[in-house]
Design a protein around this motif. Structure first.
Motif, PDB file in Angstrom:
ATOM      1  N   VAL A  72       0.853  -1.182   0.000  1.00 56.03           N
ATOM      2  CA  VAL A  72       0.000   0.000   0.000  1.00 56.03           C
ATOM      3  C   VAL A  72       0.889   1.233   0.000  1.00 56.03           C
ATOM      4  N   VAL A  73       0.590   2.185  -0.886  1.00 61.26           N
ATOM      5  CA  VAL A  73       1.272   3.474  -0.889  1.00 61.26           C
ATOM      6  C   VAL A  73       0.232   4.527  -0.519  1.00 61.26           C
ATOM      7  N   GLU A  74       0.606   5.412   0.405  1.00 58.32           N
ATOM      8  CA  GLU A  74      -0.281   6.499   0.818  1.00 58.32           C
ATOM      9  C   GLU A  74       0.208   7.797   0.192  1.00 58.32           C
ATOM     10  N   MET A  75      -0.675   8.440  -0.568  1.00 55.47           N
ATOM     11  CA  MET A  75      -0.359   9.725  -1.195  1.00 55.47           C
ATOM     12  C   MET A  75      -1.010  10.812  -0.355  1.00 55.47           C
ATOM     13  N   LYS A  76      -0.174  11.643   0.266  1.00 58.21           N
ATOM     14  CA  LYS A  76      -0.638  12.646   1.220  1.00 58.21           C
ATOM     15  C   LYS A  76      -0.388  14.044   0.666  1.00 58.21           C
ATOM     16  N   MET A  77      -1.309  14.965   0.983  1.00 54.39           N
ATOM     17  CA  MET A  77      -1.132  16.357   0.596  1.00 54.39           C
ATOM     18  C   MET A  77      -1.712  17.242   1.696  1.00 54.39           C
ATOM     19  N   THR A  78      -0.956  18.295   2.040  1.00 51.93           N
ATOM     20  CA  THR A  78      -1.405  19.288   3.009  1.00 51.93           C
ATOM     21  C   THR A  78      -1.519  20.621   2.284  1.00 51.93           C
ATOM     22  N   TYR A  79      -2.678  21.265   2.412  1.00 52.97           N
ATOM     23  CA  TYR A  79      -2.891  22.534   1.707  1.00 52.97           C
ATOM     24  C   TYR A  79      -3.676  23.519   2.568  1.00 52.97           C
ATOM     25  N   ALA A  80      -3.495  24.804   2.227  1.00 55.09           N
ATOM     26  CA  ALA A  80      -4.150  25.893   2.943  1.00 55.09           C
ATOM     27  C   ALA A  80      -5.209  26.537   2.059  1.00 55.09           C
ATOM     28  N   VAL A  81      -6.316  26.936   2.693  1.00 55.73           N
ATOM     29  CA  VAL A  81      -7.415  27.631   2.031  1.00 55.73           C
ATOM     30  C   VAL A  81      -7.739  28.871   2.841  1.00 55.73           C
ATOM     31  N   LEU A  82      -7.724  30.041   2.195  1.00 55.71           N
ATOM     32  CA  LEU A  82      -8.107  31.286   2.868  1.00 55.71           C
ATOM     33  C   LEU A  82      -8.928  32.149   1.916  1.00 55.71           C
ATOM     34  N   ASN A  83      -9.949  32.788   2.441  1.00 54.89           N
ATOM     35  CA  ASN A  83     -10.815  33.686   1.688  1.00 54.89           C
ATOM     36  C   ASN A  83     -10.969  34.999   2.447  1.00 54.89           C
ATOM     37  N   PRO A  84     -11.246  36.106   1.731  1.00 56.61           N
ATOM     38  CA  PRO A  84     -11.453  37.393   2.414  1.00 56.61           C
ATOM     39  C   PRO A  84     -12.583  37.335   3.440  1.00 56.61           C
ATOM     40  N   ASN A  85     -13.650  36.597   3.122  1.00 57.06           N
ATOM     41  CA  ASN A  85     -14.766  36.436   4.042  1.00 57.06           C
ATOM     42  C   ASN A  85     -14.592  35.115   4.785  1.00 57.06           C
ATOM     43  N   ALA A  86     -14.443  35.189   6.094  1.00 57.58           N
ATOM     44  CA  ALA A  86     -14.189  33.990   6.902  1.00 57.58           C
ATOM     45  C   ALA A  86     -15.328  32.976   6.838  1.00 57.58           C
ATOM     46  N   GLU A  87     -16.527  33.398   6.441  1.00 61.61           N
ATOM     47  CA  GLU A  87     -17.680  32.498   6.378  1.00 61.61           C
ATOM     48  C   GLU A  87     -17.762  31.730   5.056  1.00 61.61           C
ATOM     49  N   THR A  88     -16.910  32.062   4.095  1.00 59.29           N
ATOM     50  CA  THR A  88     -16.962  31.448   2.772  1.00 59.29           C
ATOM     51  C   THR A  88     -16.544  29.986   2.820  1.00 59.29           C
ATOM     52  N   LYS A  89     -17.310  29.148   2.127  1.00 62.03           N
ATOM     53  CA  LYS A  89     -16.947  27.745   1.922  1.00 62.03           C
ATOM     54  C   LYS A  89     -16.394  27.635   0.511  1.00 62.03           C
ATOM     55  N   THR A  90     -15.318  26.866   0.348  1.00 60.42           N
ATOM     56  CA  THR A  90     -14.669  26.705  -0.946  1.00 60.42           C
ATOM     57  C   THR A  90     -14.831  25.274  -1.429  1.00 60.42           C
ATOM     58  N   SER A  91     -15.359  25.117  -2.645  1.00 64.63           N
ATOM     59  CA  SER A  91     -15.445  23.786  -3.272  1.00 64.63           C
ATOM     60  C   SER A  91     -14.093  23.482  -3.895  1.00 64.63           C
ATOM     61  N   ILE A  92     -13.494  22.381  -3.485  1.00 64.96           N
ATOM     62  CA  ILE A  92     -12.136  22.034  -3.900  1.00 64.96           C
ATOM     63  C   ILE A  92     -12.122  20.648  -4.533  1.00 64.96           C
ATOM     64  N   ILE A  93     -11.349  20.522  -5.612  1.00 64.95           N
ATOM     65  CA  ILE A  93     -11.093  19.217  -6.218  1.00 64.95           C
ATOM     66  C   ILE A  93      -9.654  18.848  -5.871  1.00 64.95           C
ATOM     67  N   GLU A  94      -9.480  17.705  -5.248  1.00 61.13           N
ATOM     68  CA  GLU A  94      -8.151  17.175  -4.929  1.00 61.13           C
ATOM     69  C   GLU A  94      -7.852  16.046  -5.914  1.00 61.13           C
ATOM     70  N   ILE A  95      -6.722  16.133  -6.597  1.00 65.82           N
ATOM     71  CA  ILE A  95      -6.381  15.155  -7.623  1.00 65.82           C
ATOM     72  C   ILE A  95      -4.965  14.636  -7.383  1.00 65.82           C
ATOM     73  N   ARG A  96      -4.760  13.368  -7.631  1.00 62.45           N
ATOM     74  CA  ARG A  96      -3.419  12.790  -7.687  1.00 62.45           C
ATOM     75  C   ARG A  96      -3.295  12.119  -9.055  1.00 62.45           C
ATOM     76  N   GLU A  97      -2.463  12.677  -9.931  1.00 61.45           N
ATOM     77  CA  GLU A  97      -2.215  12.080 -11.245  1.00 61.45           C
ATOM     78  C   GLU A  97      -0.968  11.214 -11.132  1.00 61.45           C
ATOM     79  N   VAL A  98      -1.135   9.902 -11.293  1.00 60.90           N
ATOM     80  CA  VAL A  98      -0.029   8.964 -11.152  1.00 60.90           C
ATOM     81  C   VAL A  98       0.435   8.554 -12.553  1.00 60.90           C
TER      82      VAL A  98
END
Length: 158
Positions: A72-98
């Motif tokens: 088993v190989v674990e592909m890990k990613m750590t990322y930051a999300v910030l918006n001007p409005n603290a109440e904003t929700k961000t739709s994010i696509i996380e992809i690993r192209e192998v």
């Protein structure tokens, strides 16, 4: 990864892709962890509203770095999300192209909605018992609308 390691033919790729999907599903889904709160992430980046939306990968890794067919190989990613409005929700696509020898062999992705902060996601995948030896590249990608970041990592099959 299974699509290319089974064989170079279309039939082998289809069989491998199906096998990979089944094995991957048996291992479970993405694992998520909130690493830092919005306030901690704002301090880390010295963020101000005038910066607009920030979506950036801090770290990407695979573990272990060296594997054998069937491991088993674990592909890990750590990322930051910030918006001007603290109440904003961000739709994010996380992809690993192998890729293996320049050929796309897998592309697990996930769609999530995030508030502001720093997050870690992990995708575990079991390599097929016939996985080809050599270096596999993993391009980790996060994207949301016009914001996108990438980092590339590798692991080796012995």
């Amino acid at each position: 990864v299974a699509g290319a390691v089974i064989g170079k033919s279309t039939k082998g790729a289809v069989i491998g892709a199906l096998l990979g999907a089944l094995v991957g599903g048996a291992l479970g889904h993405y694992a998520y962890d909130k690493k830092r709160t919005r306030e901690e992430t704002v301090r880390t980046y010295n963020y101000k509203e005038s910066h607009g939306k920030i979506l950036t990968i801090e770290e990407a890794s695979s573990s272990p770095q060296t594997v054998h067919p069937g491991d088993v190989v674990e592909m890990k990613m750590t990322y930051a999300v910030l918006n001007p409005n603290a109440e904003t929700k961000t739709s994010i696509i996380e992809i690993r192209e192998v890729t293996y020898n320049g050929e796309l062999v897998g592309k697990p992705d996930g769609r999530v909605e995030r508030g502001d902060g720093t997050f870690t996601s992990t995708v575990p995948r079991r390599l097929p018992s016939g996985a080809k030896k050599g270096e596999y590249k993993v391009k980790s990608i996060v994207e949301s609308g016009t914001a996108k970041d990438t980092k590339e990592i590798t692991f080796t099959v012995l």
